[in-house]
Design an enzyme around this catalytic site. Structure first.
Site, PDB file in Angstrom:
ATOM      1  N   LYS A 112     -10.244  23.146  16.036  1.00  0.00           N
ATOM      2  CA  LYS A 112      -8.803  23.334  15.833  1.00  0.00           C
ATOM      3  C   LYS A 112      -8.220  23.935  17.097  1.00  0.00           C
ATOM      4  O   LYS A 112      -8.930  24.549  17.892  1.00  0.00           O
ATOM      5  CB  LYS A 112      -8.552  24.293  14.660  1.00  0.00           C
ATOM      6  CG  LYS A 112      -7.169  24.153  14.057  1.00  0.00           C
ATOM      7  CD  LYS A 112      -7.115  23.016  13.073  1.00  0.00           C
ATOM      8  CE  LYS A 112      -5.751  22.853  12.455  1.00  0.00           C
ATOM      9  NZ  LYS A 112      -5.780  21.928  11.309  1.00  0.00           N
ATOM     10  N   ASP A 152      -0.886  18.851  13.868  1.00  0.00           N
ATOM     11  CA  ASP A 152      -0.840  19.828  12.776  1.00  0.00           C
ATOM     12  C   ASP A 152       0.594  20.363  12.782  1.00  0.00           C
ATOM     13  O   ASP A 152       1.513  19.647  13.208  1.00  0.00           O
ATOM     14  CB  ASP A 152      -1.895  20.936  13.003  1.00  0.00           C
ATOM     15  CG  ASP A 152      -2.115  21.781  11.759  1.00  0.00           C
ATOM     16  OD1 ASP A 152      -2.788  21.321  10.816  1.00  0.00           O
ATOM     17  OD2 ASP A 152      -1.600  22.925  11.700  1.00  0.00           O
TER      18      ASP A 152
HETATM   19  P1  NAD Z   1       4.991  20.303   9.659  1.00  0.00           P
HETATM   20  O1  NAD Z   1       5.239  21.021  10.919  1.00  0.00           O
HETATM   21  O2  NAD Z   1       5.277  18.848   9.593  1.00  0.00           O
HETATM   22  O3  NAD Z   1       5.817  21.007   8.477  1.00  0.00           O
HETATM   23  C1  NAD Z   1       5.675  22.349   8.150  1.00  0.00           C
HETATM   24  C2  NAD Z   1       6.670  22.671   7.048  1.00  0.00           C
HETATM   25  O4  NAD Z   1       6.406  23.961   6.527  1.00  0.00           O
HETATM   26  C3  NAD Z   1       8.129  22.700   7.522  1.00  0.00           C
HETATM   27  O5  NAD Z   1       8.958  22.080   6.555  1.00  0.00           O
HETATM   28  C4  NAD Z   1       8.433  24.195   7.581  1.00  0.00           C
HETATM   29  O6  NAD Z   1       9.815  24.479   7.451  1.00  0.00           O
HETATM   30  C5  NAD Z   1       7.617  24.694   6.419  1.00  0.00           C
HETATM   31  N1  NAD Z   1       7.323  26.118   6.439  1.00  0.00           N
HETATM   32  C6  NAD Z   1       6.785  26.872   7.423  1.00  0.00           C
HETATM   33  N2  NAD Z   1       6.668  28.145   7.012  1.00  0.00           N
HETATM   34  C7  NAD Z   1       7.121  28.163   5.739  1.00  0.00           C
HETATM   35  C8  NAD Z   1       7.253  29.174   4.748  1.00  0.00           C
HETATM   36  N3  NAD Z   1       6.878  30.433   5.012  1.00  0.00           N
HETATM   37  N4  NAD Z   1       7.784  28.845   3.537  1.00  0.00           N
HETATM   38  C9  NAD Z   1       8.155  27.582   3.249  1.00  0.00           C
HETATM   39  N5  NAD Z   1       8.036  26.585   4.145  1.00  0.00           N
HETATM   40  C10 NAD Z   1       7.543  26.884   5.361  1.00  0.00           C
HETATM   41  O7  NAD Z   1       3.486  20.632   9.266  1.00  0.00           O
HETATM   42  P2  NAD Z   1       2.477  19.761   8.371  1.00  0.00           P
HETATM   43  O8  NAD Z   1       1.748  18.866   9.263  1.00  0.00           O
HETATM   44  O9  NAD Z   1       3.204  19.251   7.183  1.00  0.00           O
HETATM   45  O10 NAD Z   1       1.465  20.903   7.939  1.00  0.00           O
HETATM   46  C11 NAD Z   1       1.699  21.730   6.799  1.00  0.00           C
HETATM   47  C12 NAD Z   1       0.376  22.296   6.328  1.00  0.00           C
HETATM   48  O11 NAD Z   1      -0.509  21.199   6.027  1.00  0.00           O
HETATM   49  C13 NAD Z   1      -0.362  23.159   7.358  1.00  0.00           C
HETATM   50  O12 NAD Z   1      -1.053  24.186   6.688  1.00  0.00           O
HETATM   51  C14 NAD Z   1      -1.349  22.185   7.965  1.00  0.00           C
HETATM   52  O13 NAD Z   1      -2.464  22.835   8.538  1.00  0.00           O
HETATM   53  C15 NAD Z   1      -1.721  21.381   6.738  1.00  0.00           C
HETATM   54  N6  NAD Z   1      -2.317  20.092   7.062  1.00  0.00           N
HETATM   55  C16 NAD Z   1      -1.627  19.156   7.761  1.00  0.00           C
HETATM   56  C17 NAD Z   1      -2.249  17.946   8.085  1.00  0.00           C
HETATM   57  C18 NAD Z   1      -1.527  16.849   8.829  1.00  0.00           C
HETATM   58  O14 NAD Z   1      -2.107  15.764   8.973  1.00  0.00           O
HETATM   59  N7  NAD Z   1      -0.312  17.036   9.261  1.00  0.00           N
HETATM   60  C19 NAD Z   1      -3.573  17.686   7.685  1.00  0.00           C
HETATM   61  C20 NAD Z   1      -4.237  18.675   6.935  1.00  0.00           C
HETATM   62  C21 NAD Z   1      -3.601  19.862   6.634  1.00  0.00           C
END
Ligand code: NAD
Length: 449
Positions: A112, A152
């Site tokens: 990561k 991410d």
């Molecule tokens: P992203 O940047 O596309 O979106 C993040 C979202 O979370 C945004 O809408 C933001 O406003 C919101 N956010 C941040 N802090 C917040 C809070 N305290 N309360 C409410 N909303 C909040 O990110 P993503 O890619 O959707 O990732 C989100 C989660 O999913 C992370 O934990 C990431 O590690 C996990 N994840 C993502 C992927 C991927 O392929 N993108 C894969 C596995 C896991």
């Protein structure tokens, strides 16, 4: 009465989860040194990035890349740009990637990366400059056969394209397409990667309902869903669940939350967020206070934002049948136990959000072969992988429950002062499957025991 406190350091949380699974892992019981080695990250890289900002100043950013394990293959894991990024968070996220890749049985280890920055304050040019400098500083610590980044939080296909372009300039004449996944389609990205994390989570939920293992819930039809985080994972989950007949009643982002008990029009909310930057102020809905979304009564609660959102402080007020962890590390170990005792099924992150890395693996495979699959092919293969992993976790949990007394006896002999083992939940079962696979690989390679 004094409020209970808990350790929210993600690296410590990852350790606690691992330690909870160890007593159920045969060979490890007699080999604590090997168990220790398997948990420690193989490599932690820290870099400082001087970047010229649009106003002419030079600002220094801090970046991290952790290779947790290469036992089962090259490291794989996203890069996030977020103000709270630090070394321990990246270590925890890399550790979870190792178990996740093993659980869905893809030939990768865990890694990561992250840069501590607030993308809300950065121009596109500044983001590109940070990304390119980070890639250059990482040098040979990343590579198509050693450690392969992906998107991410607050990084996307464009960020991956900048990494690819920078890396390619440093490695002329090589097939560098597999250096990152989550690329734009015309740069070798895979159809279906953008939606894969949410689609995988949706497949897990659907399979668990098919298997009839969620108490008091059998169908997605008319199920209510609340989603914290409306980015890549959250918005696509909203689309998949509403597409399957469920009702998305609440969503939130960093700006705040909204609730409509009769259901939100997901496409319109997504439009509103694209136009205004947040879901708040969407017309005709109730505004939620911070933290309220998680306590909304619903069938499926989807944390899809950051770590440590469901804790000892609010676990008692969670009112759902299933918590589907699309975020990494949203539930603390203390909260896990409370939810378990309340009969709420927590679908652990290493299973629930594994769809993203599965399709990243498909992208990498396509890049190595200079081919491109179609979206239907990708989705079908994704479902197969996810269903197999879900079934393995459900079966393992039943087996562990059935043999709890035996594990208890064996554990008490080795660790007489340890507290009694608890009835294993799905997270522990997923860990036992995943860590067991990594240990078996070590065994096959002649390194363990
Ligand atoms: P992203 O940047 O596309 O979106 C993040 C979202 O979370 C945004 O809408 C933001 O406003 C919101 N956010 C941040 N802090 C917040 C809070 N305290 N309360 C409410 N909303 C909040 O990110 P993503 O890619 O959707 O990732 C989100 C989660 O999913 C992370 O934990 C990431 O590690 C996990 N994840 C993502 C992927 C991927 O392929 N993108 C894969 C596995 C896991």
């Amino acid at each position: 009465m004094e409020a209970q406190t808990e350790d929210l350091n993600p690296a410590h949380v990852a350790r606690l989860q691992y330690d909870t699974a160890l007593p159920f892992l045969g060979g490890f019981k007699e080999s604590p040194g090997m168990a220790e080695w398997l948990f420690q990250p193989e490599r932690v890289t820290k870099v400082t990035l001087p970047v010229r900002m649009d106003d002419g100043r030079v600002e220094v950013f801090h970046g991290y890349r952790v290779l947790h394990s290469s036992v089962r293959g090259p490291g794989k894991g996203g890069i996030r740009f977020f103000p709270e990024v630090d070394e321990d968070e990246v270590i925890a996220l890399a550790t979870w990637m190792t178990w996740k890749c093993a659980l869905v049985d893809i030939p990768f280890g865990g890694a990561k990366g992250g840069v501590k920055c607030d993308t809300r304050l950065l121009s596109r040019r500044e983001k590109a400059a940070i990304t390119r400098r980070f890639t250059t500083e990482l040098g040979e610590n990343i590579g198509p056969h050693t450690d392969i980044p992906a998107p991410d939080m607050y990084t996307d296909a464009q960020t991956m394209a900048w990494i690819y372009d920078t890396y390619t300039m440093l490695h002329p004449g090589e097939n560098t397409t597999p250096i990152v996944t989550g690329k734009p389609i015309d740069l070798g990205g895979s159809p279906g990667r953008e939606t894969a994390t949410a689609r995988g989570g949706f497949f897990v939920a659907r399979r668990l309902l098919e298997l009839e293992v969620i108490p008091d819930m059998t169908t997605l039809e008319d199920a209510t869903v609340a989603i914290q985080g409306f980015g890549n994972a959250g918005v696509n989950a909203a689309h998949f669940f509403s597409g399957a007949g469920a009702t998305v009643i609440a969503v939130s982002d960093r700006g705040g939350g909204i609730l409509a008990p009769e259901g939100l029009n997901v496409a319109e909310v997504a439009h509103h967020k694209r136009d205004t930057g947040s879901v708040v102020d969407f017309p005709g809905v109730k505004t939620l206070e911070p933290g309220e979304l998680l306590e909304t009564q619903c069938d499926i609660l989807v944390p899809a934002a950051v770590e440590n959102e469901i804790t000892l402080e609010n676990a008692d007020r969670i009112d759902a049948h299933m918590v589907l962890e699309l975020a990494n590390g949203p539930t603390t170990p203390g909260a896990d136990r409370i939810l378990f005792e309340k009969g709420i099924t927590v679908v652990p992150d290493i299973l629930a959000n594994a769809g993203g890395v599965v399709v990243s693996y498909f992208e990498w495979t396509q890049n190595l072969q200079n081919r491109q699959w179609n979206e239907h092919e990708v989705d079908e293969r994704l479902e197969e992988k996810i269903v197999r992993a879900t079934d393995a976790v459900v079966t393992k949990r039943a087996a562990l429950s059935g043999s709890l007394d035996r594990h208890q006896e064996e554990w008490a002999e080795l660790e007489p002062d340890a507290p009694p083992l608890l009835e294993p939940d799905y997270r522990t079962a997923a860990y036992v499957v995943a860590v067991g696979r990594v240990a078996n690989t070590l065994n096959d390679r002649g390194i363990f025991p």
